[in-house]
Design a protein around this motif. Structure first.
Motif, mmCIF file in Angstrom:
data_model
loop_
_atom_site.group_PDB
_atom_site.id
_atom_site.type_symbol
_atom_site.label_atom_id
_atom_site.label_comp_id
_atom_site.label_asym_id
_atom_site.label_seq_id
_atom_site.Cartn_x
_atom_site.Cartn_y
_atom_site.Cartn_z
ATOM 1 N N ARG A 60 6.167 4.155 5.274
ATOM 2 C CA ARG A 60 5.246 4.809 4.335
ATOM 3 C C ARG A 60 5.112 6.283 4.675
ATOM 4 O O ARG A 60 4.999 6.647 5.826
ATOM 5 C CB ARG A 60 3.866 4.142 4.405
ATOM 6 N N ILE A 120 -6.759 -6.120 2.141
ATOM 7 C CA ILE A 120 -6.634 -6.136 3.597
ATOM 8 C C ILE A 120 -7.209 -4.875 4.253
ATOM 9 O O ILE A 120 -6.990 -4.634 5.437
ATOM 10 C CB ILE A 120 -5.154 -6.315 4.033
ATOM 11 N N ARG A 157 1.424 -10.483 7.161
ATOM 12 C CA ARG A 157 1.253 -9.324 6.271
ATOM 13 C C ARG A 157 2.314 -8.293 6.631
ATOM 14 O O ARG A 157 2.185 -7.593 7.625
ATOM 15 C CB ARG A 157 -0.148 -8.725 6.455
ATOM 16 N N LYS A 159 0.830 -1.215 0.000
ATOM 17 C CA LYS A 159 0.000 0.000 0.000
ATOM 18 C C LYS A 159 0.861 1.260 0.000
ATOM 19 O O LYS A 159 1.883 1.294 0.697
ATOM 20 C CB LYS A 159 -0.932 -0.006 1.213
ATOM 21 N N MET A 167 2.398 -8.606 11.567
ATOM 22 C CA MET A 167 2.851 -7.553 10.658
ATOM 23 C C MET A 167 4.353 -7.343 10.901
ATOM 24 O O MET A 167 4.991 -8.171 11.541
ATOM 25 C CB MET A 167 2.037 -6.277 10.912
ATOM 26 N N SER A 168 4.900 -6.243 10.380
ATOM 27 C CA SER A 168 6.354 -6.046 10.487
ATOM 28 C C SER A 168 6.896 -6.275 11.890
ATOM 29 O O SER A 168 7.918 -6.926 12.078
ATOM 30 C CB SER A 168 6.731 -4.628 10.045
ATOM 31 N N GLY A 171 4.673 -5.066 5.629
ATOM 32 C CA GLY A 171 4.834 -3.922 4.730
ATOM 33 C C GLY A 171 6.144 -3.193 4.922
ATOM 34 O O GLY A 171 7.103 -3.373 4.162
ATOM 35 N N SER A 172 6.216 -2.366 5.945
ATOM 36 C CA SER A 172 7.347 -1.439 6.083
ATOM 37 C C SER A 172 8.713 -2.127 6.189
ATOM 38 O O SER A 172 9.707 -1.581 5.724
ATOM 39 C CB SER A 172 7.107 -0.491 7.259
#
Ligand SMILES: *Cc1c(COP(=O)(O)O)cnc(C)c1O
Length: 232
Positions: free
Chosen positions: A226, A76, A217, A34, A201-202, A219-220
Motif C-alpha cells: 500500500r 477491521i 486478514r 484498504k 495477516m500477510s 492485504g498486501s
C-alpha cells in the motif's frame, strides 16, 4: 496478478490447515482492500472472493455503495463513537472485528436500536495481546468483562469471538497463543456455539492457522504493497 495472488494465499491456507488436521473450509480468508481502488477489489471478486476488510469508515461506506451487494464486508479498523452510525447503515456489513470497549459496544447497541434493525450485528472483541500502547484492543484481563457486557446488555450485537493483531516475527506466535488462552477464559463464562479467532495477516497467517485462527486478514500479499499506510 491479483487473482493469482489470491489463489496462492488460498492454497497456502489449505496446505497449512491440512498440515495441522483442520478443515480448510473452517478458515475464512478476508481480503484486506484498504486504500485499494474498486478495480482491484473487483478483480478479486471476479476470482470468487467475497469477504473483504476495510479499516477506514468513510472508505468502507463509499466502497460498499459502489461495489456488489453480495460482498461481505468486515470492518477491521479502530472505532470512534461518532462513526458508529455510518457503520450501522452499511447493509452488507458482515462482521465488526474491533469492538474494544464497553462504550463502543453501547454506542452500537444504541444506534441499532434507533435504526430498528431486526438482524443482529455480528461482532468480535479485539484484544491487545501484545500489550503495546499503539495497538487498540481491550487488555486481556478485561476481555471477559467486555464480552459479558455484550452478552448481557447489547441484545442487538451477536458476539462471535475474538480478534488480535499481535506482532510480526517469531515472537508473534506467542500472541496468537495468548488469544487462545483468552478464549478459554471467555468460554468459561459465556456460552457460544461457534467461536471465531481472527488472527493472521500477510506475514504470519500460516502460523495463525496453526494456532487456531478461523479468520485470516490478508492485504498486501493479495493486492500489493500500500502506498498510503495506516494513519496512527
Ligand atoms: C492492514 C491490516 C491487515 C492486513 O495487513 P497485510 O500485512 O497487508 O496483510 C490485517 N489486519 C488489520 C487489522 C489491518 O489493519
Amino acid at each position: 496478478m491479483i487473482s493469482e495472488n489470491l489463489t496462492n494465499v488460498l492454497s497456502k491456507l489449505k496446505r497449512t490447515a491440512i498440515e495441522v488436521s483442520r478443515l480448510p473450509e473452517s478458515i475464512r480468508l478476508v481480503a484486506v482492500s484498504k486504500t485499494k481502488p474498486n478495480e482491484d477489489i473487483l478483480m478479486a471478486y471476479n476470482a470468487g472472493q467475497r469477504y473483504f476488510g476495510e479499516n477506514y469508515v468513510q472508505e468502507l461506506v463509499k466502497k460498499s455503495k459502489e461495489l456488489p451487494k453480495d460482498i461481505k464486508w468486515h470492518y477491521i479498523g479502530s472505532i470512534q463513537s461518532g462513526k458508529v452510525k455510518d457503520l450501522c447503515l452499511i447493509e452488507n456489513l458482515s462482521l465488526v472485528e474491533t469492538i474494544d470497549s464497553i462504550k463502543i459496544a453501547d454506542a452500537f447497541q444504541k444506534r441499532l436500536t434507533l435504526l430498528e434493525r431486526k438482524e443482529k450485528l455480528n461482532v468480535l472483541v479485539q484484544v491487545n495481546t501484545s500489550a503495546e500502547d499503539n495497538k487498540s484492543g481491550v487488555e486481556p484481563d478485561n476481555c471477559v468483562e467486555l464480552v459479558e457486557h455484550v452478552f448481557n446488555n447489547c441484545p442487538l450485537l451477536s458476539f462471535k469471538g475474538l480478534m488480535t493483531i499481535g506482532k510480526f516475527g517469531e515472537e508473534g506466535k506467542k500472541y496468537f497463543k495468548k488469544l487462545s488462552e483468552v478464549k478459554l477464559k471467555v468460554i468459561e463464562k459465556v456460552k457460544c456455539e461457534e467461536f471465531e479467532l481472527s488472527m493472521g495477516m500477510s506475514n504470519d497467517f500460516e502460523d495463525a492457522i496453526r494456532e487456531g485462527s478461523t479468520n485470516i486478514r490478508v492485504g498486501s500479499t493479495i493486492f500489493g504493497v500500500r502506498e498510503r499506510e495506516e494513519k496512527k
